[in-house]
Design a protein around this motif. Structure first.
Motif, PDB file in Angstrom:
ATOM      1  N   CYS A 170      54.681  84.372 -23.047  1.00 54.23           N
ATOM      2  CA  CYS A 170      53.734  84.824 -24.076  1.00 54.23           C
ATOM      3  C   CYS A 170      54.365  85.821 -25.039  1.00 54.23           C
ATOM      4  O   CYS A 170      54.025  85.823 -26.230  1.00 54.23           O
ATOM      5  CB  CYS A 170      52.501  85.438 -23.420  1.00 54.23           C
ATOM      6  SG  CYS A 170      51.452  84.227 -22.598  1.00 54.23           S
ATOM      7  N   TYR A 171      55.272  86.662 -24.542  1.00 52.85           N
ATOM      8  CA  TYR A 171      55.930  87.628 -25.429  1.00 52.85           C
ATOM      9  C   TYR A 171      56.766  86.915 -26.478  1.00 52.85           C
ATOM     10  O   TYR A 171      56.688  87.235 -27.671  1.00 52.85           O
ATOM     11  CB  TYR A 171      56.789  88.597 -24.613  1.00 52.85           C
ATOM     12  CG  TYR A 171      57.634  89.500 -25.476  1.00 52.85           C
ATOM     13  CD1 TYR A 171      57.042  90.446 -26.310  1.00 52.85           C
ATOM     14  CD2 TYR A 171      59.019  89.407 -25.476  1.00 52.85           C
ATOM     15  CE1 TYR A 171      57.813  91.274 -27.120  1.00 52.85           C
ATOM     16  CE2 TYR A 171      59.798  90.229 -26.274  1.00 52.85           C
ATOM     17  CZ  TYR A 171      59.191  91.160 -27.093  1.00 52.85           C
ATOM     18  OH  TYR A 171      59.941  91.959 -27.898  1.00 52.85           O
ATOM     19  N   ILE A 172      57.563  85.946 -26.063  1.00 57.05           N
ATOM     20  CA  ILE A 172      58.378  85.195 -27.028  1.00 57.05           C
ATOM     21  C   ILE A 172      57.473  84.450 -28.005  1.00 57.05           C
ATOM     22  O   ILE A 172      57.733  84.422 -29.216  1.00 57.05           O
ATOM     23  CB  ILE A 172      59.329  84.220 -26.294  1.00 57.05           C
ATOM     24  CG1 ILE A 172      60.321  84.995 -25.422  1.00 57.05           C
ATOM     25  CG2 ILE A 172      60.067  83.327 -27.291  1.00 57.05           C
ATOM     26  CD1 ILE A 172      61.241  85.942 -26.161  1.00 57.05           C
ATOM     27  N   TRP A 173      56.404  83.867 -27.506  1.00 54.48           N
ATOM     28  CA  TRP A 173      55.457  83.148 -28.365  1.00 54.48           C
ATOM     29  C   TRP A 173      54.885  84.092 -29.419  1.00 54.48           C
ATOM     30  O   TRP A 173      54.805  83.751 -30.601  1.00 54.48           O
ATOM     31  CB  TRP A 173      54.336  82.545 -27.513  1.00 54.48           C
ATOM     32  CG  TRP A 173      53.532  81.469 -28.181  1.00 54.48           C
ATOM     33  CD1 TRP A 173      53.715  80.123 -28.067  1.00 54.48           C
ATOM     34  CD2 TRP A 173      52.410  81.642 -29.065  1.00 54.48           C
ATOM     35  NE1 TRP A 173      52.784  79.455 -28.818  1.00 54.48           N
ATOM     36  CE2 TRP A 173      51.969  80.355 -29.440  1.00 54.48           C
ATOM     37  CE3 TRP A 173      51.747  82.753 -29.565  1.00 54.48           C
ATOM     38  CZ2 TRP A 173      50.890  80.147 -30.293  1.00 54.48           C
ATOM     39  CZ3 TRP A 173      50.681  82.554 -30.428  1.00 54.48           C
ATOM     40  CH2 TRP A 173      50.256  81.275 -30.788  1.00 54.48           C
TER      41      TRP A 173
ATOM     42  N   MET B 240      62.659  80.667 -15.305  1.00 54.06           N
ATOM     43  CA  MET B 240      61.515  80.917 -16.157  1.00 54.06           C
ATOM     44  C   MET B 240      61.751  80.257 -17.520  1.00 54.06           C
ATOM     45  O   MET B 240      62.831  80.377 -18.081  1.00 54.06           O
ATOM     46  CB  MET B 240      61.332  82.425 -16.386  1.00 54.06           C
ATOM     47  CG  MET B 240      61.221  83.244 -15.126  1.00 54.06           C
ATOM     48  SD  MET B 240      59.614  83.043 -14.407  1.00 54.06           S
ATOM     49  CE  MET B 240      59.850  83.870 -12.857  1.00 54.06           C
ATOM     50  N   THR B 241      60.740  79.589 -18.024  1.00 52.36           N
ATOM     51  CA  THR B 241      60.886  78.945 -19.315  1.00 52.36           C
ATOM     52  C   THR B 241      60.356  79.843 -20.419  1.00 52.36           C
ATOM     53  O   THR B 241      59.503  80.702 -20.189  1.00 52.36           O
ATOM     54  CB  THR B 241      60.123  77.606 -19.347  1.00 52.36           C
ATOM     55  OG1 THR B 241      58.732  77.869 -19.103  1.00 52.36           O
ATOM     56  CG2 THR B 241      60.653  76.655 -18.285  1.00 52.36           C
ATOM     57  N   GLN B 242      60.884  79.631 -21.597  1.00 53.25           N
ATOM     58  CA  GLN B 242      60.421  80.355 -22.777  1.00 53.25           C
ATOM     59  C   GLN B 242      60.198  79.336 -23.887  1.00 53.25           C
ATOM     60  O   GLN B 242      60.908  78.328 -23.952  1.00 53.25           O
ATOM     61  CB  GLN B 242      61.450  81.389 -23.211  1.00 53.25           C
ATOM     62  CG  GLN B 242      61.660  82.485 -22.189  1.00 53.25           C
ATOM     63  CD  GLN B 242      62.764  83.435 -22.589  1.00 53.25           C
ATOM     64  OE1 GLN B 242      63.489  83.205 -23.537  1.00 53.25           O
ATOM     65  NE2 GLN B 242      62.888  84.504 -21.842  1.00 53.25           N
ATOM     66  N   PRO B 243      59.246  79.595 -24.760  1.00 53.33           N
ATOM     67  CA  PRO B 243      59.006  78.636 -25.832  1.00 53.33           C
ATOM     68  C   PRO B 243      60.141  78.652 -26.853  1.00 53.33           C
ATOM     69  O   PRO B 243      60.690  79.704 -27.171  1.00 53.33           O
ATOM     70  CB  PRO B 243      57.703  79.128 -26.461  1.00 53.33           C
ATOM     71  CG  PRO B 243      57.704  80.604 -26.191  1.00 53.33           C
ATOM     72  CD  PRO B 243      58.369  80.765 -24.841  1.00 53.33           C
ATOM     73  N   THR B 244      60.492  77.484 -27.338  1.00 53.07           N
ATOM     74  CA  THR B 244      61.434  77.402 -28.446  1.00 53.07           C
ATOM     75  C   THR B 244      60.656  77.526 -29.744  1.00 53.07           C
ATOM     76  O   THR B 244      59.419  77.413 -29.761  1.00 53.07           O
ATOM     77  CB  THR B 244      62.176  76.055 -28.431  1.00 53.07           C
ATOM     78  OG1 THR B 244      61.209  75.010 -28.646  1.00 53.07           O
ATOM     79  CG2 THR B 244      62.908  75.840 -27.110  1.00 53.07           C
ATOM     80  N   LEU B 245      61.371  77.707 -30.834  1.00 54.58           N
ATOM     81  CA  LEU B 245      60.712  77.746 -32.134  1.00 54.58           C
ATOM     82  C   LEU B 245      59.989  76.433 -32.390  1.00 54.58           C
ATOM     83  O   LEU B 245      58.853  76.423 -32.891  1.00 54.58           O
ATOM     84  CB  LEU B 245      61.739  78.020 -33.237  1.00 54.58           C
ATOM     85  CG  LEU B 245      61.202  77.961 -34.669  1.00 54.58           C
ATOM     86  CD1 LEU B 245      60.064  78.952 -34.880  1.00 54.58           C
ATOM     87  CD2 LEU B 245      62.330  78.205 -35.666  1.00 54.58           C
ATOM     88  N   GLU B 246      60.602  75.327 -32.014  1.00 53.74           N
ATOM     89  CA  GLU B 246      59.989  74.018 -32.236  1.00 53.74           C
ATOM     90  C   GLU B 246      58.685  73.892 -31.457  1.00 53.74           C
ATOM     91  O   GLU B 246      57.689  73.358 -31.972  1.00 53.74           O
ATOM     92  CB  GLU B 246      60.959  72.905 -31.841  1.00 53.74           C
ATOM     93  CG  GLU B 246      62.172  72.774 -32.735  1.00 53.74           C
ATOM     94  CD  GLU B 246      63.200  73.893 -32.565  1.00 53.74           C
ATOM     95  OE1 GLU B 246      63.223  74.540 -31.478  1.00 53.74           O
ATOM     96  OE2 GLU B 246      63.965  74.143 -33.513  1.00 53.74           O
TER      97      GLU B 246
END
Length: 199
Positions: free
Chosen positions: A178-181, A1-7
Motif C-alpha cells: 500500500c505504501y508503494i501504491w 513480499m510483492t510490490q505494485p509496479t507502475l504498470e
C-alpha cells in the motif's frame, strides 16, 4: 513480499477521474476516483508544509516543503520511497517504520542461506559436517513461519563454529504494498492536476 509496479498502479486507476474541491495556492483538496465506484479511490490534500493522502489504500501525512507538490512532482512518475519515508509525520520513529514497511521473512531466509553458503565456502568442513550444518539450518531457521520465531532461531543458532553474529545489522524489512501504491498515487495525481491546470 510483492510490490505494485507502475504498470499495475496505472491499471488500477485507468478509469479514475479528478475532482477538484479546492485549489487555492498550497491549499488543495483533490479526489481521484472512478465514477460511481469508490474502489481504490484516493484524496490528496495539501496545506503549508504538508501533503495528506487518504482513501482505500490507507492514509499518509508527509511534511518537507512549503508546497509539497514541488517535493513530489515527477513527470515520468518516478518515486523515491526510501527518501519519502523519512518525511512521514508520525507519533514516533517506530510507528513510522511500521506504516511504510514490514518484516520480510522470505528475505531473512534468503540472507541466512547466503550467509551459510559464504561460511562453507570460506571454511574447510568435512562433507558430513557441511551436511549436518545445512540440515540444522533447514530444520531450524528455514522452517520458521513467523517473525519472532525466525529471529529467536537465528539469534540462538550455532553449529560447527557458525552463527549469525551480525544479524542485528540485517535489514529485514521491505516496503508495504500500500505504501508503494500511495507513492505512485501521489506522483500520478500531481501530474493529472498539472495537466488539467495547463488547459
Amino acid at each position: 513480499m510483492t510490490q505494485p509496479t507502475l504498470e499495475q498502479f496505472l491499471a488500477d486507476v485507468k478509469n479514475h477521474e479528478l475532482t477538484i474541491h479546492q485549489n487555492n495556492g498550497v491549499y488543495r483538496h483533490l479526489t481521484f476516483a472512478t465514477p460511481n465506484d469508490c474502489n481504490q479511490h484516493f484524496n490528496i490534500t495539501t496545506f503549508p508544509d504538508h501533503l495528506v493522502i487518504t482513501g482505500d489504500m490507507g492514509t499518509l501525512v508527509f511534511s518537507r516543503l512549503h508546497d509539497m507538490f514541488n517535493f513530489f512532482r515527477s513527470d515520468d512518475l518516478r518515486i523515491n520511497p526510501d527518501y519519502w519515508a523519512e518525511k512521514i509525520e508520525s507519533t514516533s520513529y517506530e510507528v513510522a517504520i511500521d506504516i511504510y514497511s514490514e518484516f520480510d521473512i522470505d528475505e531473512v531466509k534468503t540472507r541466512a542461506q547466503e550467509y551459510l553458503d559464504d561460511f562453507i565456502r570460506d571454511n574447510e568442513l568435512s562433507d558430513e559436517d557441511e551436511s549436518a550444518l545445512r540440515f540444522k539450518l533447514e530444520t531450524s531457521v528455514l522452517s520458521a513461519e513467523y517473525e519472532h520465531e525466525i529471529i529467536d532461531r537465528i539469534i540462538n543458532f550455532g553449529c560447527y563454529g557458525f552463527d549469525f553474529e551480525d544479524f542485528e545489522w540485517w535489514d529485514c524489512r521491505t516496503h508495504r504494498y500500500c505504501y508503494i501504491w500511495l507513492c505512485y498515487a501521489i506522483v500520478w495525481g500531481i501530474k493529472k492536476f498539472d495537466e488539467l491546470n495547463k488547459e
